[in-house]
Design an enzyme around this catalytic site. Structure first.
Site, PDB file in Angstrom:
ATOM      1  N   HIS A  20      36.387  38.503  29.634  1.00  0.00           N
ATOM      2  CA  HIS A  20      35.954  37.238  30.227  1.00  0.00           C
ATOM      3  C   HIS A  20      37.133  36.366  30.652  1.00  0.00           C
ATOM      4  O   HIS A  20      37.087  35.148  30.552  1.00  0.00           O
ATOM      5  CB  HIS A  20      34.981  36.487  29.309  1.00  0.00           C
ATOM      6  CG  HIS A  20      33.644  37.130  29.272  1.00  0.00           C
ATOM      7  ND1 HIS A  20      33.376  38.224  28.479  1.00  0.00           N
ATOM      8  CD2 HIS A  20      32.519  36.877  29.963  1.00  0.00           C
ATOM      9  CE1 HIS A  20      32.122  38.595  28.672  1.00  0.00           C
ATOM     10  NE2 HIS A  20      31.574  37.802  29.576  1.00  0.00           N
ATOM     11  N   GLU A  57      37.655  50.750  36.885  1.00  0.00           N
ATOM     12  CA  GLU A  57      37.205  49.519  37.526  1.00  0.00           C
ATOM     13  C   GLU A  57      35.728  49.615  37.906  1.00  0.00           C
ATOM     14  O   GLU A  57      35.005  48.629  37.891  1.00  0.00           O
ATOM     15  CB  GLU A  57      38.065  49.280  38.772  1.00  0.00           C
ATOM     16  CG  GLU A  57      38.060  47.864  39.236  1.00  0.00           C
ATOM     17  CD  GLU A  57      39.105  47.623  40.297  1.00  0.00           C
ATOM     18  OE1 GLU A  57      40.214  47.214  39.928  1.00  0.00           O
ATOM     19  OE2 GLU A  57      38.803  47.847  41.476  1.00  0.00           O
ATOM     20  N   CYS A 102      38.568  43.071  48.380  1.00  0.00           N
ATOM     21  CA  CYS A 102      39.029  42.796  47.011  1.00  0.00           C
ATOM     22  C   CYS A 102      40.058  41.671  46.934  1.00  0.00           C
ATOM     23  O   CYS A 102      40.480  41.287  45.851  1.00  0.00           O
ATOM     24  CB  CYS A 102      39.594  44.059  46.367  1.00  0.00           C
ATOM     25  SG  CYS A 102      38.319  45.283  46.019  1.00  0.00           S
TER      26      CYS A 102
END
Length: 123
Positions: free
Chosen positions: A66, A107, A22
């Site tokens: 976004h 998530e 990650c």
């Protein structure tokens, strides 16, 4: 009584203080839940779903959807995103009959962070 409103947004991030996969740039379709606790008012509502939706979309979703989350938070973990969301909506959602009780940031379909009023009261 609890009132819950859910949202989704797509965003990218990388975890610069984490060492593992990650730490590289990647994205998620996040699920966000905002939960109020209170008593129904004279209209029979804790809060108007439309009002909650409008406020969260304006203060949170419009900024995160976004987006590259590292531009907003230096270490955008689900935990820190939940705290950031709390800070954006806690005051404007407060009413005489209710308050923000919980923020959940999912998530993935199986992994989320939950921030509660108790956490914030002890912070």
């Amino acid at each position: 009584m609890l009132l819950r409103k859910e949202f989704t947004f797509d965003a990218a991030h990388n975890l610069v203080e984490y060492h593992g996969k990650c730490e590289r740039l990647h994205g998620h379709t996040y699920r966000l839940a905002v939960v109020l606790k209170g008593s129904p008012d004279r209209e029979g509502m804790i809060a108007d779903f439309c009002e909650v939706s409008s406020l969260v979309k304006e203060r949170v979703i419009s900024r995160l959807d976004h987006a590259y989350l590292n531009d907003i938070l230096p270490q955008p973990t689900a935990e820190y995103i939940a705290r950031w969301v709390w800070e954006q909506v806690e005051e404007p959602l407060r009413r005489p009959n209710c308050r923000l009780w919980e923020v959940e940031v999912w998530e993935t379909a199986t992994s989320c962070a939950v921030l509660t009023a108790e956490d914030m009261d002890h912070a």
